[in-house]
Write an enzyme that holds these catalytic residues in place. Structure first.
Site, PDB file in Angstrom:
ATOM      1  N   HIS A  63     -10.914  -2.386  11.830  1.00  0.00           N
ATOM      2  CA  HIS A  63      -9.804  -3.219  11.360  1.00  0.00           C
ATOM      3  C   HIS A  63      -9.634  -4.369  12.359  1.00  0.00           C
ATOM      4  CE1 HIS A  63      -5.303  -3.288   9.999  1.00  0.00           C
ATOM      5  NE2 HIS A  63      -6.019  -4.150   9.337  1.00  0.00           N
ATOM      6  N   ARG A  92       0.841  -1.191   0.000  1.00  0.00           N
ATOM      7  CA  ARG A  92       0.000   0.000   0.000  1.00  0.00           C
ATOM      8  C   ARG A  92       0.884   1.251   0.000  1.00  0.00           C
ATOM      9  NH1 ARG A  92      -2.232   1.063   4.234  1.00  0.00           N
ATOM     10  NH2 ARG A  92      -1.419  -0.565   5.597  1.00  0.00           N
ATOM     11  N   ARG A 123       1.810 -12.329  -0.730  1.00  0.00           N
ATOM     12  CA  ARG A 123       0.436 -12.541  -0.282  1.00  0.00           C
ATOM     13  C   ARG A 123      -0.185 -13.796  -0.864  1.00  0.00           C
ATOM     14  NH1 ARG A 123      -1.852  -8.559   3.358  1.00  0.00           N
ATOM     15  NH2 ARG A 123      -0.147  -7.093   3.587  1.00  0.00           N
ATOM     16  N   LYS A 173      -2.451 -11.419  13.170  1.00  0.00           N
ATOM     17  CA  LYS A 173      -3.910 -11.361  13.203  1.00  0.00           C
ATOM     18  C   LYS A 173      -4.549 -12.583  12.530  1.00  0.00           C
ATOM     19  CE  LYS A 173      -6.876  -7.669  12.059  1.00  0.00           C
ATOM     20  NZ  LYS A 173      -6.928  -6.515  11.133  1.00  0.00           N
ATOM     21  N   LYS A 200      -9.542  -1.984   1.970  1.00  0.00           N
ATOM     22  CA  LYS A 200      -9.192  -0.868   2.849  1.00  0.00           C
ATOM     23  C   LYS A 200      -9.927   0.418   2.454  1.00  0.00           C
ATOM     24  CE  LYS A 200      -6.114  -3.489   4.936  1.00  0.00           C
ATOM     25  NZ  LYS A 200      -6.452  -4.091   6.243  1.00  0.00           N
ATOM     26  N   SER A 205      -0.205  -4.121  12.277  1.00  0.00           N
ATOM     27  CA  SER A 205       0.402  -5.127  11.405  1.00  0.00           C
ATOM     28  C   SER A 205       1.511  -5.876  12.148  1.00  0.00           C
ATOM     29  CB  SER A 205       0.956  -4.467  10.149  1.00  0.00           C
ATOM     30  OG  SER A 205       1.916  -3.512  10.513  1.00  0.00           O
ATOM     31  N   ASP A 258      -9.658  -9.643   9.084  1.00  0.00           N
ATOM     32  CA  ASP A 258      -9.143  -8.300   8.807  1.00  0.00           C
ATOM     33  C   ASP A 258     -10.117  -7.177   9.124  1.00  0.00           C
ATOM     34  OD1 ASP A 258      -7.008  -6.663   7.914  1.00  0.00           O
ATOM     35  OD2 ASP A 258      -7.956  -6.414   5.962  1.00  0.00           O
ATOM     36  N   TYR A 310      -1.676  -3.448  -6.732  1.00  0.00           N
ATOM     37  CA  TYR A 310      -1.389  -4.255  -5.550  1.00  0.00           C
ATOM     38  C   TYR A 310      -2.411  -4.096  -4.422  1.00  0.00           C
ATOM     39  CZ  TYR A 310       1.627  -7.184  -2.759  1.00  0.00           C
ATOM     40  OH  TYR A 310       2.144  -8.243  -2.060  1.00  0.00           O
ATOM     41  N   CYS A 365       1.395  -8.575  13.962  1.00  0.00           N
ATOM     42  CA  CYS A 365       1.055  -9.160  15.258  1.00  0.00           C
ATOM     43  C   CYS A 365       0.408 -10.537  15.104  1.00  0.00           C
ATOM     44  CB  CYS A 365       0.114  -8.241  16.033  1.00  0.00           C
ATOM     45  SG  CYS A 365       0.914  -6.735  16.626  1.00  0.00           S
TER      46      CYS A 365
HETATM   47  O1  TSX Z   1       0.879 -14.873  15.298  1.00  0.00           O
HETATM   48  C1  TSX Z   1       1.487 -14.924  16.359  1.00  0.00           C
HETATM   49  N1  TSX Z   1       0.791 -15.163  17.518  1.00  0.00           N
HETATM   50  C2  TSX Z   1      -0.695 -15.264  17.494  1.00  0.00           C
HETATM   51  C3  TSX Z   1      -1.109 -16.603  17.202  1.00  0.00           C
HETATM   52  C4  TSX Z   1      -2.318 -17.072  17.374  1.00  0.00           C
HETATM   53  N2  TSX Z   1       2.856 -14.742  16.367  1.00  0.00           N
HETATM   54  C5  TSX Z   1       3.600 -14.446  15.129  1.00  0.00           C
HETATM   55  C6  TSX Z   1       3.638 -12.944  14.930  1.00  0.00           C
HETATM   56  C7  TSX Z   1       4.285 -12.559  13.672  1.00  0.00           C
HETATM   57  C8  TSX Z   1       3.317 -12.297  12.575  1.00  0.00           C
HETATM   58  C9  TSX Z   1       3.532 -14.849  17.544  1.00  0.00           C
HETATM   59  N3  TSX Z   1       4.831 -14.708  17.812  1.00  0.00           N
HETATM   60  C10 TSX Z   1       2.858 -15.116  18.726  1.00  0.00           C
HETATM   61  C11 TSX Z   1       1.452 -15.301  18.727  1.00  0.00           C
HETATM   62  O2  TSX Z   1       0.837 -15.557  19.758  1.00  0.00           O
HETATM   63  N4  TSX Z   1       3.775 -15.132  19.732  1.00  0.00           N
HETATM   64  C12 TSX Z   1       4.975 -14.884  19.156  1.00  0.00           C
HETATM   65  C13 TSX Z   1       6.286 -14.815  19.849  1.00  0.00           C
HETATM   66  C14 TSX Z   1       6.840 -16.204  19.958  1.00  0.00           C
HETATM   67  C15 TSX Z   1       7.541 -16.761  18.905  1.00  0.00           C
HETATM   68  C16 TSX Z   1       8.015 -18.073  19.026  1.00  0.00           C
HETATM   69  C17 TSX Z   1       7.789 -18.786  20.183  1.00  0.00           C
HETATM   70  C18 TSX Z   1       7.095 -18.218  21.223  1.00  0.00           C
HETATM   71  C19 TSX Z   1       6.626 -16.946  21.099  1.00  0.00           C
HETATM   72  N5  TSX Z   1       8.227 -20.108  20.390  1.00  0.00           N
HETATM   73  C20 TSX Z   1       9.388 -20.648  20.075  1.00  0.00           C
HETATM   74  O3  TSX Z   1      10.235 -19.952  19.592  1.00  0.00           O
HETATM   75  C21 TSX Z   1       9.551 -22.072  20.349  1.00  0.00           C
HETATM   76 MN    MN Z   2      -5.320  -5.360   7.685  1.00  0.00          MN
END
Ligand code: TSX
Ligand code: MN
Length: 625
Positions: A267, A95, A406, A293, A247, A289, A314, A238, A291
């Site tokens: 969102h 975007r 994507r 989702k 969006k 973004s 989303d 895109y 996290c």
């Molecule tokens: O999506 C994630 N979630 C939500 C899942 C339902 N991620 C990935 C985010 C990047 C887009 C996460 N990353 C989450 C999470 O709850 N937690 C973490 C951090 C994390 C990464 C790896 C491990 C633990 C926590 N475990 C090992 O490394 C073994």
């Molecule tokens: Mn979004």
């Protein structure tokens, strides 16, 4: 296909003025729609106008055409049936926020977080850019409904586009075609959205040039006219720049409609959670973004007996029902998700969902006609071709898939899709979650004290930058309600709208509000919480709060699980780590309050006093610790 019967006259314009043949035989008698299509065709001068019906035959015809002209690569029919890979222009991969405009009559109505343009001046600029921009191409008329056609929370739109990739993608992401068109009867409001990749195949002097796999233009506009509820997008093919139902419509324009009409365009992902006792709760959740989702939207609970099903990943449109409770729909019909990081460990449901009928964009291509991206498997397969079409090895020193690569796939392919996904009435929202990626300070989960405190929590969302995003890694970015790039009006008015809605609805029926953070780290940098499927334990506590059974402890940030109330049985989380996940560092939080005060000040005098009031209340509670 209905070819235009106009005669090109030397300079590439048409002699269509007398007889509006662009719309002869059109499958609608809506005069406003016909007039707008005619007007846009006269401006952009395509060779042909095609009214899309959303049929499988149309999809097959367009994908075959795109394979023939090199826009799509057909993937191996056994490894990835019905699926294609598109490679975008390397300068058209995301975007374009700096070219995203809100053209409200008054600059103050766009607010400090949007790029405002004076509507008449922007229209003049757009007229220049769009003039003749579809020469040598077909203009597709793409009618669509956001939400089930005719539903009480749904809205209609029509996108005009010269990109068959966009037509096919809109067919996945929206209810596109004849049913939507039939619903746009004379007098029925629809959002008009004009899109061009901005690369005509015939120049003004009549000279022609060949097409390219991903046409676009270095000059880009993603323009919104909130008062007239119009969208104009130029120069990009895109994602959110080009799939205008997403969006542009479902968030920026819909947020304006929602404020005027007393609903919410958010969102947010939406989940259906079923407890082992068979009780059902619906949860909506906003995250900035990066996290995860989509991972949360497709979560597979680690706890026996629990079930999580997907309503959306989303966007949520939420409207008060006759009973005063908020009801949510996912206005989309597909997922346009980030591929890198999607794997059997992080999101097994998505991996299964992507088995067939997928359009991949900017993923790597394997030697045997499949796709790959970082995070799909621990080791990359040999013989990859990267997202730019170059041979790739791990020694290449750059990712094989673009970090913003994507997948576009129908919700019908999602193994965890909920039956209610298609319910035009939506689902009653029991809880709203606000999240962020925070290595410190923000507890794993905390329940807001009431609706207003919840709005304060949403307004205070912030996230640490990851490598994928621009900016310094670890730097804190505020992203209120995860709506910073998506609210089509003044953000302070948006906060006020949330507060007003809470006052208008019966308090007992309002969703409970929680803040969550899966990303807190220990002193040694380790993630303290295992996340992913184990987040079901957090959902369990949240459901317990909704049912009045889960015990809580008051903190200055709200209610957190009382000792023993969060089920960590069988988890490898020490008592120390558990304590740290909920520790409220008073000095650090006084610092957070100062940062938030500074941030709130950027919204100026329109900021609701309830929010600054809550800053004082937070400091007061912190002082009492
Ligand atoms: O999506 C994630 N979630 C939500 C899942 C339902 N991620 C990935 C985010 C990047 C887009 C996460 N990353 C989450 C999470 O709850 N937690 C973490 C951090 C994390 C990464 C790896 C491990 C633990 C926590 N475990 C090992 O490394 C073994
Ligand atoms: Mn979004």
């Amino acid at each position: 296909m209905t070819a235009l019967e106009t005669t090109p006259d030397g300079d590439g314009s048409t002699t269509a003025d007398a007889v509006p043949v662009e719309v002869l035989g059109a499958p609608t008698d809506n005069p406003d729609l016909l007039e707008w299509v005619r007007r846009t065709a006269r401006l952009t001068t395509p060779d042909a106008v095609v009214w899309c019906d959303g049929s499988r035959a149309e999809h097959d015809r367009l994908t075959a055409q795109m394979v023939a002209d090199g826009t799509l690569i057909a993937l191996d029919p056994v490894k990835r049936p019905g699926s294609f890979l598109a490679r975008s222009d390397p300068d058209d991969v995301a975007r374009v926020e700096h070219r995203t405009f809100i053209a409200s009559e008054h600059e103050a109505d766009a607010g400090p977080t949007n790029h405002w343009r004076e509507p008449a001046a922007l229209r003049a600029e757009l007229d220049g850019a769009f003039a003749g921009c579809m020469r040598g191409r077909t203009m597709y008329v793409v009618p669509f409904s956001m939400g089930p056609v005719g539903g009480p929370i749904s809205q209609l739109g029509v996108q005009l586009t010269d990109s068959p990739y966009v037509v096919v993608s809109m067919g996945v992401m929206t209810r596109m075609g004849s049913d939507a068109l039939a619903a746009i009867s004379p007098g029925t409001p629809f959002v008009p959205a004009v899109h061009s990749v901005g690369r005509p195949l015939v120049a003004a002097d009549g000279s022609t040039r060949p097409d390219v796999p991903w046409p676009c233009n270095p000059l880009k506009y993603v323009a919104h006219f909130p008062e007239t509820r119009e969208i104009w997008s130029f120069g990009s093919g895109y994602g959110g720049n080009a799939l205008l139902g997403k969006k542009c419509f479902a968030l920026r324009i819909a947020s304006v409609m929602a404020r005027e009409e007393g609903w919410l365009a958010e969102h947010m992902l939406v989940l259906k959670v079923t407890t082992p006792q068979g009780r059902v709760h619906h949860v909506a959740a906003a995250f900035p973004s990066a996290c995860g989702k989509t991972n949360l939207a497709m979560l597979q609970p680690s706890l026996p007996g629990w079930r999580v099903e997907t309503i959306g990943d989303d966007i949520a449109w939420m409207r008060p029902g006759a009973d005063g409770r908020l009801r949510a729909i996912n206005p989309e019909t597909g997922f346009f998700g980030v591929a890198p990081g999607t794997g059997p460990e992080t999101n097994p449901v998505a991996v299964e969902m992507l088995r067939e009928d997928v359009i991949f964009t900017n993923c790597a291509l394997t030697a045997d006609g499949d796709v790959w991206w970082e995070g799909l498997t621990p080791e990359p397969p040999a013989g990859l071709t990267d997202w730019r079409g170059e041979p790739w090895t791990p020694a290449s020193g750059r990712p094989a898939a673009h970090p913003n690569a994507r997948f576009t796939v129908s919700a019908a392919r999602c193994p965890s899709i909920a039956a209610e996904f298609d319910d035009p009435e939506g689902v009653v929202v029991d809880a709203i979650l606000f999240g962020g990626r925070r290595g410190s300070n923000v507890p794993l989960v905390a329940q807001a004290l009431d609706w207003t405190h919840g709005v304060f929590t949403g307004a205070g969302i912030s996230s640490e930058q990851t490598a994928a995003a621009e900016g310094t890694v670890g730097e804190l970015r505020h992203d209120p309600f995860a709506m910073l790039p998506f609210t089509g009006y003044h953000m302070a008015d948006y906060f006020q709208h949330w507060l007003d809605l809470g006052k208008r609805l019966p308090a007992a029926g309002l969703p409970a509000v929680f803040s969550v953070n899966w990303f807190r780290r220990g002193d040694d940098g380790r993630f303290l919480w295992p996340g992913f499927g184990e987040n079901a334990r957090v959902l369990e506590w949240i459901c317990g709060r909704l049912e009045g059974t889960a015990a809580a402890r008051f903190t200055p940030l709200g209610h957190v699980p009382a000792a023993g109330a969060l089920d960590v049985a069988g988890l490898d989380v020490s008592a120390e780590d558990l304590g740290e996940l909920f520790r409220v560092d008073v000095d650090a939080w006084l610092g957070e309050a100062d940062l938030l005060e500074e941030y709130f000040a950027t919204f100026g005098p329109r900021l609701p006093h309830e929010l600054t009031g809550h800053l004082d209340l937070l400091r007061y509670r912190l002082a009492g610790v």
